[in-house]
Write an enzyme that holds these catalytic residues in place. Structure first.
Site, PDB file in Angstrom:
ATOM      1  N   SER A 234       0.860  -1.176   0.000  1.00 41.91           N
ATOM      2  CA  SER A 234       0.000   0.000   0.000  1.00 41.91           C
ATOM      3  C   SER A 234       0.902   1.233   0.000  1.00 41.91           C
ATOM      4  O   SER A 234       1.867   1.302   0.760  1.00 41.91           O
ATOM      5  CB  SER A 234      -0.908  -0.003   1.231  1.00 41.91           C
ATOM      6  OG  SER A 234      -1.869   1.028   1.113  1.00 41.91           O
ATOM      7  N   GLU A 235       0.581   2.208  -0.853  1.00 41.89           N
ATOM      8  CA  GLU A 235       1.475   3.350  -1.093  1.00 41.89           C
ATOM      9  C   GLU A 235       1.817   4.130   0.175  1.00 41.89           C
ATOM     10  O   GLU A 235       2.848   4.774   0.259  1.00 41.89           O
ATOM     11  CB  GLU A 235       0.842   4.300  -2.113  1.00 41.89           C
ATOM     12  CG  GLU A 235      -0.426   4.992  -1.589  1.00 41.89           C
ATOM     13  CD  GLU A 235      -1.102   5.865  -2.638  1.00 41.89           C
ATOM     14  OE1 GLU A 235      -0.734   5.792  -3.816  1.00 41.89           O
ATOM     15  OE2 GLU A 235      -2.014   6.621  -2.254  1.00 41.89           O
ATOM     16  N   ASN A 236       0.919   4.063   1.164  1.00 45.25           N
ATOM     17  CA  ASN A 236       1.149   4.825   2.394  1.00 45.25           C
ATOM     18  C   ASN A 236       2.051   4.101   3.379  1.00 45.25           C
ATOM     19  O   ASN A 236       2.075   4.454   4.557  1.00 45.25           O
ATOM     20  CB  ASN A 236      -0.190   5.196   3.040  1.00 45.25           C
ATOM     21  CG  ASN A 236      -1.098   4.003   3.251  1.00 45.25           C
ATOM     22  OD1 ASN A 236      -1.241   3.171   2.364  1.00 45.25           O
ATOM     23  ND2 ASN A 236      -1.709   3.913   4.413  1.00 45.25           N
TER      24      ASN A 236
ATOM     25  N   SER B  76       8.471   3.877   0.202  1.00 43.43           N
ATOM     26  CA  SER B  76       7.326   3.273  -0.474  1.00 43.43           C
ATOM     27  C   SER B  76       7.366   3.552  -1.981  1.00 43.43           C
ATOM     28  O   SER B  76       7.146   2.661  -2.799  1.00 43.43           O
ATOM     29  CB  SER B  76       6.023   3.828   0.112  1.00 43.43           C
ATOM     30  OG  SER B  76       4.918   3.244  -0.516  1.00 43.43           O
TER      31      SER B  76
END
Lengths: 220, 226
Positions: free
Chosen positions: A48-50, A90
Site C-alpha cells: 500500500s502506497e502509504n 514506499s
C-alpha cells in the site's frame, strides 16, 4: 449473444494471473476487489502506497485502527511478516522497479499502452493525481482493470488517449468485462474473450485496432 | 544538556511566521498532527504554504486551518476525498492556490531537500500535464523529468514516542510522510503520544534520529480521524 463478466468475475480472473511470491499494488476502485480472490495456496504480498507491505483484509468493527489504513484511507490489517516504512521508501519500491505488478483502473488505454486514469480534464476541478503516475512508470507489469466501454457505449480502448495522460507506453495488459488484451510491440492482442464473442463485435466496441490470438481462451 | 521537550503546544508552534512554508505529516487522518495544527490556528500565522498529501477532511486539523483562511497555497498529491469540502469550496472561489504533485515526487522532493541535493530526475509524470515546462533528459534510453527539492521553514509532525534528544519512533501506517518531513524543514516540531527517558528507545528501532528534530511536545490522547 455474449455475456459480460461482473466486477467480481473480472477481479477473480486477474487474481488467477498473479503468481506465488509476487509483490503487488492494488489501486483504488475496481483493483481492490482482487484481494478477495487471491488463491489461498499462493503467498502474494500486497503493497500500500502509504507505507505497508503485507496488507491484510478489512478488520472487524471492534479492531479498526485509524492509523492502519490503505491508499483509499479504509481500515486494513497487517499480515504476519508485514512491514511499515516511510513514503520515500514506499515510492522507491515503485519507481525502482521492485514491485512485480501494479493493478490500476483506467479511463482510457491507447493502442501503444498509454494510460489515462487520473483526470477527465474538466476545467475548475482541482487536479488530484495521488500515486497513479509513480505506480504507472515503476512496476514491472501494469495491469489495467476496467469496463470495456463507457456507460454511453463509447470506446475506452482507443488509438490515442484524449484524456490527460498518466503515463506513456506503460500498460502491459488490459482486463475488461469481455476480453483480456495484451499490449505488444506489434499492437493490441486479444488473448481471452467471453463465450459467444466474435472478432467483429469486439472490434466494433474497441476504437483501437485489435489483433486476435489464433483461438482466444475462454474468459469466465 | 540537550532538551528538546517543550511544555505546551503554544510553545511548540511559537515563531511560525506569516508566509512560512509548513510541512504537515499525515496521509488523510493517519499521522496528522491535529493538536499542533490547532495550536497553529491559535498562534495566528497567515499566508502559509502548506505541504500535505491531501487537503484536509471534515473540519478538524488541516481542514480547520484552511477554513480559518490561513493557507495561501496547498502543495499536495490528492486534494480530493469524500469529505474535503472545505478545500474544494476555497479552490472554487479562487481563495487558495494548488500545486498538484505526484505523491512519490512530493516525498522525494522533501527527501532531496533534507539530503542537501539540488534535485533529481524521475520517470514519473514524463509526457504528462504535470511535467509541462519542466526540464527532461534521456538517461540510458529512458525519459526523465527534473524535479527540485521541496524545503520547509517548519514541519509539524506526529510520531508515537520520543526522548529528550528528539529521537522518534512512529506507529503503524501513521509513519508515512513523517520521516522525510523531519529531514526537510529548518525547524521540525513533533507531537508524540509518549515521552520516554533517554535510553529507553531501542537504538536499532529509532526511525528518525534526533538531529532532524528541534522541538517535541507530548499529546497523550491525540484526536484521531479517518
Amino acid at each position: 449473444m455474449h455475456r459480460s463478466l461482473t466486477r467480481d468475475e473480472i477481479a477473480k480472473r486477474v487474481a488467477n494471473d498473479i503468481p506465488d511470491g509476487a509483490y503487488v499494488n492494488l489501486g483504488i476502485g475496481l483493483p481492490v476487489l482482487v484481494a478477495n480472490f487471491l488463491p489461498s495456496d499462493r503467498e502474494v504480498v500486497l503493497q500500500s502506497e502509504n507505507g505497508i507491505l503485507g496488507m491484510g483484509p478489512t478488520p472487524p468493527e471492534n479492531e479498526i485502527d485509524l492509523e492502519l489504513v490503505n491508499a483509499g484511507k479504509q481500515p486494513v490489517t497487517l499480515v504476519t511478516g508485514g512491514a511499515y516504512f516511510h513514503h520515500a521508501d514506499s515510492f522507491a519500491m515503485m519507481r525502482g522497479g521492485h514491485l512485480d505488478i501494479a493493478i490500476l483502473g483506467g479511463f482510457q488505454v491507447s493502442a501503444t499502452g498509454d494510460l489515462a486514469n487520473w483526470s477527465l480534464g474538466k476545467p475548475g476541478v482541482a487536479p488530484a493525481v495521488g500515486g497513479a503516475m509513480d505506480l504507472a512508470v515503476g512496476a514491472k507489469s501494469l495491469f489495467i482493470m476496467m469496463e470495456h466501454n463507457m456507460k454511453d457505449g463509447g470506446a475506452k480502448i482507443v488509438e490515442r488517449c484524449t484524456y490527460p495522460l498518466t503515463g506513456i507506453g506503460v500498460v502491459t495488459r488490459i482486463y475488461t468485462d469481455i476480453a483480456v488484451i495484451d499490449v505488444t510491440p506489434q499492437g493490441l492482442l486479444v488473448t481471452d474473450w467471453v463465450a459467444g464473442m466474435t472478432r467483429e463485435t469486439l472490434q466494433s466496441r474497441t476504437q483501437a485496432k485489435l489483433a486476435f490470438a489464433a483461438s482466444p481462451r475462454a474468459l469466465n | 544538556m540537550i532538551n528538546k521537550i517543550v511544555n505546551s503546544l503554544a510553545e511548540a508552534v511559537a515563531g511560525i511566521h506569516d508566509g512560512a512554508t509548513v510541512l504537515l505529516s499525515g496521509f488523510g487522518g493517519a499521522g496528522m498532527p491535529t493538536e499542533l495544527i490547532h495550536a497553529l490556528i491559535d498562534q495566528g500565522a497567515r499566508e502559509l504554504t502548506v505541504v500535505n498529501n491531501n487537503a484536509g477532511n471534515g473540519e478538524t486539523g488541516l481542514a480547520a486551518l484552511l477554513k480559518a483562511g490561513r493557507v495561501r497555497k496547498m502543495v499536495c498529491s490528492f486534494p480530493k476525498s469524500s469529505n474535503s469540502y472545505v478545500f474544494e469550496g476555497l479552490y472554487r472561489e479562487g481563495k487558495v492556490e494548488l500545486e498538484c504533485v505526484p505523491q512519490g515526487t512530493m516525498a522525494e522532493r522533501m527527501r532531496a531537500a533534507g539530503a542537501g541535493l539540488g534535485g533529481f530526475y524521475t520517470p514519473t509524470a514524463y509526457g504528462t500535464q504535470l511535467a509541462e515546462g519542466k526540464e527532461t533528459r534521456e538517461i540510458n534510453g529512458r525519459q526523465y523529468v527534473f524535479e527540485l527539492p521541496l524545503k520547509g521553514d517548519f514541519a509539524l509532525v506526529k510520531a508515537e514516542r520520543a526522548d529528550r534528544w528528539g529521537n522518534l519512533i512512529y506507529r503503524k501506517a501513521a509513519r508515512n510522510f513523517g520521516p522525510v518531513m523531519c529531514m526537510a524543514a529548518a525547524t521540525t516540531i513533533v507531537q508524540v503520544r509518549e515521552i520516554v527517558e533517554l535510553g529507553r528507545l531501542d537504538p536499532e528501532s529509532i526511525v528518525t534520529p534526533g538531529i532532524f528534530v528541534k522541538r517535541v511536545v507530548g499529546v497523550a490522547t491525540p484526536q484521531l480521524s479517518s
